[in-house]
Scaffold this active site. Structure first.
Site, short mmCIF file in Angstrom:
data_model
loop_
_atom_site.label_atom_id
_atom_site.label_comp_id
_atom_site.label_asym_id
_atom_site.label_seq_id
_atom_site.Cartn_x
_atom_site.Cartn_y
_atom_site.Cartn_z
N ILE A 1 29.43 65.29 9.65
CA ILE A 1 28.24 65.67 10.41
C ILE A 1 27.17 64.61 10.24
CG2 ILE A 1 26.48 67.44 10.74
CD1 ILE A 1 28.52 69.28 9.11
N SER A 2 26.84 63.94 11.33
CA SER A 2 25.76 62.95 11.27
C SER A 2 24.43 63.67 11.16
CB SER A 2 25.77 62.09 12.54
OG SER A 2 26.88 61.22 12.55
N GLN B 1 35.57 24.70 26.41
CA GLN B 1 36.18 25.67 27.32
C GLN B 1 36.73 26.90 26.61
OE1 GLN B 1 38.52 24.34 30.81
NE2 GLN B 1 40.23 25.47 29.88
N GLU C 1 32.31 61.40 18.45
CA GLU C 1 32.04 62.04 19.75
C GLU C 1 33.25 61.98 20.68
OE1 GLU C 1 29.26 63.65 19.98
OE2 GLU C 1 28.51 62.83 18.10
#
Length: 419
Positions: A174-175, A296, A383
């Site tokens: 859980i953030s 390149q 998420e």
């Protein structure tokens, strides 16, 4: 190029005309000014110490950034940019400077989404007005040790208890867990072994309720924002704590789908910062008398990265437009998933390229390229993992929600020999 010098000043970049109206361009200029003053000087220290940046939180609150997606009656803006498009802009810009700052903004919406979708007017007023004003924080709790992508595997149980409920279970990853004053907890009202989609409910649980405990984890990425588990030991919650509009898996996933553009914006902002840092370094660094950007093998890789970022930008704001228009239902799920998938995977690719271009310096702990690559990798997991997004996209193809043939022949049942 020193760590303090990167990423280059984003505000100097031209405004992509297809992405921002004049109103949003002015808003973005204001966001860059806030970030340059409050976030940029702190980004390295936030990552190094892992301490929650209270000063950044207070500044965002004072600027009204936590209320961007709230309606005016709940403290949201009455004029100027607002809603999910405004939050997408804000998250993208802040993520250019600090992943923690981008996540902080996302967390102003994540616990609010189920309340806006299925809460009562009283629940919204009591919880979202303080959240938008920066007087309280919320967190969203759905994942469990055995049930992340497998939502129907949720084992947290909500049992009737008089006129209320009693919650028991273990929520993980859980953030913002350590800072939250309240949580939206997803639990099942049936036997977890039944895996009943219709039995999933969402409840508001106060941090100081009896039986609530938080266990924090040390983060290896997006440091400065807490990550933790919520332990529920027979937690009593009143009957009014249930969100009446979240009455099964469908409404729950519908609320979460509105978060896709904001998560994509975290990846977009990080990818932009990584590419700008790489371009500046490639212009300064000379090998055999020639700047890297003139060689390149390097310039083509930077060009591919730029195309990658521009595609991520278009997809992110297409997704934000779908949510803003109220069309983020099942038929749009695949397009929202495309935005989240592409933007977060783009962040991994571009930050990886930046690390390669910086060489040994870019692999040193604390270097901006190393920090961005570490933070980017997390975005493909949170998420909804990249694999979940792929499954949503495949489902959209199967059901004809992603299709490019004539309308009369749309969907998998249409012609197989081309449009």
């Amino acid at each position: 190029m020193s760590p303090e010098a990167a990423p280059p000043e984003p505000a100097a970049a031209p405004r992509p005309a297809a992405m921002a109206s004049p109103e949003h361009a002015a808003f973005r200029a204001r966001l860059h000014a806030i970030a340059a003053d409050a976030v940029r000087p702190r980004a390295a220290a936030i990552d190094e110490t892992g301490r929650y940046p209270v000063d950044v939180y207070d500044r965002f609150a004072a600027e009204g950034l936590f209320a961007l997606t709230l309606p005016p009656e709940l403290g949201g803006p009455r004029t100027g940019p607002r809603g999910i498009v405004a939050l997408t802009h804000a998250t993208e810009v802040m993520a250019q400077y600090s992943s923690a700052a981008g996540l902080m903004l996302l967390l102003s919406r994540l616990p609010a989404a189920p309340l806006l979708a299925g809460g009562t007017p009283e629940q919204r007023r009591r919880l979202l007005v303080p959240l938008g004003a920066g007087r309280a924080r919320g967190a969203f709790c759905m994942s469990e040790p055995q049930a992340g992508s497998d939502v129907l595997g949720i084992a947290a149980r909500a049992e009737p208890d008089g006129g209320g409920w009693r919650l028991t279970g273990h929520k993980s990853w859980i953030s913002g867990a350590a800072e939250a004053d309240w949580y939206v907890v997803v639990a099942t009202t049936a036997d977890p072994a039944d895996r009943r989609a219709g039995a999933l409910r969402a409840f508001v649980v106060e941090r100081d309720a009896p039986g609530v405990a938080v266990r924090s984890h040390a983060r290896s990425s997006v440091r400065g924002m807490s990550l933790g588990d919520l332990l529920l030991d027979g937690v009593p919650v009143p009957g009014g704590a249930a969100l009446p509009g979240i009455d099964g898996l469908g409404p729950l996933l519908g609320a979460l789908a509105t978060m896709r553009p904001v998560v994509a914006a975290r990846g977009l902002g990080l990818a932009e910062a990584a590419l700008m840092a790489a371009v500046r370094y490639a212009g300064e660094r000379r090998v055999n008398g020639t700047a890297l950007i003139r060689q390149q093998g390097i310039r083509w890789e930077l060009a591919r990265a730029a195309a990658d970022v521009e595609a991520a930008r278009a997809l992110t704001y297409q997704a934000a437009g779908l949510v803003a228009a109220g069309t983020a239902g099942p038929e749009s799920a695949a397009r929202l998933a495309v935005a989240k998938l592409h933007a977060t995977e783009c962040a991994v690719r571009v930050s990886g390229l930046a690390t390669q271009i910086f060489g040994a310096a870019g692999a040193v702990a604390g270097h901006p390229a190393e920090r961005m690559y570490r933070d980017a990798r997390t975005l493909t997991v949170v998420e909804g993992t990249s694999e979940i997004q792929l499954d949503l996209i495949a489902r959209g193809l199967e059901r004809g929600h992603l299709w490019w043939g004539p309308p009369a022949a749309s969907g998998p049942a249409g012609p197989r020999d081309g449009p």
